[in-house]
Design a protein around this motif. Structure first.
Motif, PDB file in Angstrom:
ATOM      1  N   ALA A   1     -52.509  -5.322 -22.146  1.00 16.74           N
ATOM      2  CA  ALA A   1     -51.656  -6.490 -22.360  1.00 16.74           C
ATOM      3  C   ALA A   1     -52.311  -7.642 -21.303  1.00 16.74           C
ATOM      4  O   ALA A   1     -52.341  -7.397 -20.059  1.00 16.74           O
ATOM      5  CB  ALA A   1     -50.415  -6.205 -21.882  1.00 16.74           C
TER       6      ALA A   1
ATOM      7  N   ARG B   1     -51.413 -13.442 -22.473  1.00 20.47           N
ATOM      8  CA  ARG B   1     -50.944 -14.132 -23.837  1.00 20.47           C
ATOM      9  C   ARG B   1     -50.295 -12.954 -24.827  1.00 20.47           C
ATOM     10  O   ARG B   1     -49.543 -13.110 -25.425  1.00 20.47           O
ATOM     11  CB  ARG B   1     -52.321 -14.418 -24.773  1.00 20.47           C
ATOM     12  N   ASP B   2     -50.485 -11.659 -24.181  1.00 21.68           N
ATOM     13  CA  ASP B   2     -49.705 -10.560 -24.884  1.00 21.68           C
ATOM     14  C   ASP B   2     -48.437 -10.312 -24.400  1.00 21.68           C
ATOM     15  O   ASP B   2     -47.540  -9.491 -25.010  1.00 21.68           O
ATOM     16  CB  ASP B   2     -50.607  -9.303 -24.686  1.00 21.68           C
TER      17      ASP B   2
ATOM     18  N   VAL C   1     -45.472  -8.033 -26.437  1.00 25.07           N
ATOM     19  CA  VAL C   1     -45.338  -6.698 -25.728  1.00 25.07           C
ATOM     20  C   VAL C   1     -43.837  -6.471 -25.346  1.00 25.07           C
ATOM     21  O   VAL C   1     -43.319  -5.396 -25.951  1.00 25.07           O
ATOM     22  CB  VAL C   1     -46.126  -6.336 -24.889  1.00 25.07           C
TER      23      VAL C   1
ATOM     24  N   GLY D   1     -46.927  -1.517 -22.510  1.00 25.72           N
ATOM     25  CA  GLY D   1     -48.258  -2.341 -22.392  1.00 25.72           C
ATOM     26  C   GLY D   1     -48.844  -2.185 -20.868  1.00 25.72           C
ATOM     27  O   GLY D   1     -48.163  -1.989 -19.857  1.00 25.72           O
TER      28      GLY D   1
END
Ligand code: PSU
Ligand code: MN
Length: 306
Positions: free
Chosen positions: A89, A92-93, A97, A104
């Motif tokens: 992660a 941007r994730d 998540v 993550g």
């Protein structure tokens, strides 16, 4: 939902922050994706112990069950280290998540952001992400760089991973106004090796000197990171010929298999660990422990700050 409900700070970390005790943030991608699974939980515990040896409290950061966790208990740490489904992660994730409720592991970019958001100023990792060697064709540059250009944290690392384009990454760090000092060295470290062949703009020789720089930067309101580049112990560095050979074969394998995007860094690190019969793993563990120790010393010395 309020911000408090999405972030769970471990009571020991919360107490340390409230009382002004030194706290060191630790990333979790290194545990989940950077090290081979049988070793990673043990290493993660050793890294936390190294922070404690210096008198600071470790706060490993990850995402579990829809929450940001700052400071992991042993069960959580084990899960991040051994569960193959843990997502890498980056910044941007984080939203996805959290929303999907999957596990993550946070990169340097994501960990720096989350550490700063709860008031942790010092962070330790292995090697920063940067500009990849094929970046002219692939445009592959780590999200770590712009994140460090926008977050006032102090990051202790062993330079950037030597699988990257070191001179190009140093240029990007300069453009982004990320502060850079070499710890007891004039040479920018090369992760597995002590000297990348590039110089550092400034040398420092003690945690106290680093804290003075942090304080001056804080007084000016500077919003970029301070990168403390700490070279690997000379006894643990990789032989340069072995390093260069392994890197060359790794880059060839990368092209053959067609690995792209966020899988590139884990692929190259795994290639090193396999091809050097564990020598690169020993080097990686050594440098992370050393960074954790130094980060602990800085966090303790920074207590007098503010
Ligand atoms: N340092 C290590 N091993 C790692 C990493 C750093 O010793 O696996 C991770 C960090 O989490 C860093 C990430 O943020 O690699 C960079 O990945 P990318 O190049 O995809 O941005
Ligand atoms: Mn990338």
């Amino acid at each position: 939902m309020s911000p408090d409900q999405i972030t769970q700070v471990h009571p020991e970390v919360a107490e340390a922050l409230a009382s002004g005790h030194g706290v060191v943030a630790l990333e979790s991608t290194l545990i989940s994706h950077g090290l081979p699974t049988p070793n990673s939980a043990t290493v993660a515990r050793q890294v936390e112990a190294a922070v404690r040896e210096s008198g600071a409290v470790p706060a490993t950061i990850a995402i579990l069950d829809g929450k940001v966790r700052v400071g992991l208990d042993d069960t959580a740490l084990e899960r991040i280290a051994t569960d193959e489904s843990v997502a890498k992660a980056s910044l941007r994730d984080l939203g996805a998540v959290l929303a999907k409720g999957v596990a993550g592991a946070t990169t340097v970019a994501a960990t720096s952001y989350l550490a700063h958001s709860v008031g942790i100023a010092v962070f330790a990792t292995g090697g920063l992400g940067g500009v990849h060697r094929e970046a002219r064709e692939t445009w592959d540059e780590s999200a770590d760089l712009p994140a460090l250009g926008a977050l006032p944290v102090t990051v202790v690392c062993a330079g950037i991973k030597s699988v990257l384009d070191v001179p190009a990454t140093l240029e990007r760090l300069e453009t982004l106004s990320v502060a850079l000092v070499g710890y007891r060295t004039d040479a920018f470290p090369g992760f597995y090796i002590r000297d990348s062949g590039q110089p550092v703009p400034w040398r420092v020789d003690s945690p106290a000197e680093i804290v003075t720089i942090m304080q001056r930067r804080h007084l000016l309101g500077l919003q970029q990171a301070l990168v403390v580049a700490n070279p690997i112990n000379p006894l643990d560095e990789l032989d340069r010929a072995v390093h260069d050979e392994t890197l060359a074969s790794g880059l060839r394998a990368l092209a053959e298999v067609g690995v792209r995007g966020k899988d590139v860094t884990p692929f190259l690190l795994a290639h090193f660990h396999e091809q050097t019969n564990g020598r690169s793993l020993q080097a990686n563990v050594s440098l992370v422990l050393s960074n954790a120790r130094l980060a602990g010393q800085i966090a303790v010395a920074a207590r007098s700050l503010s």
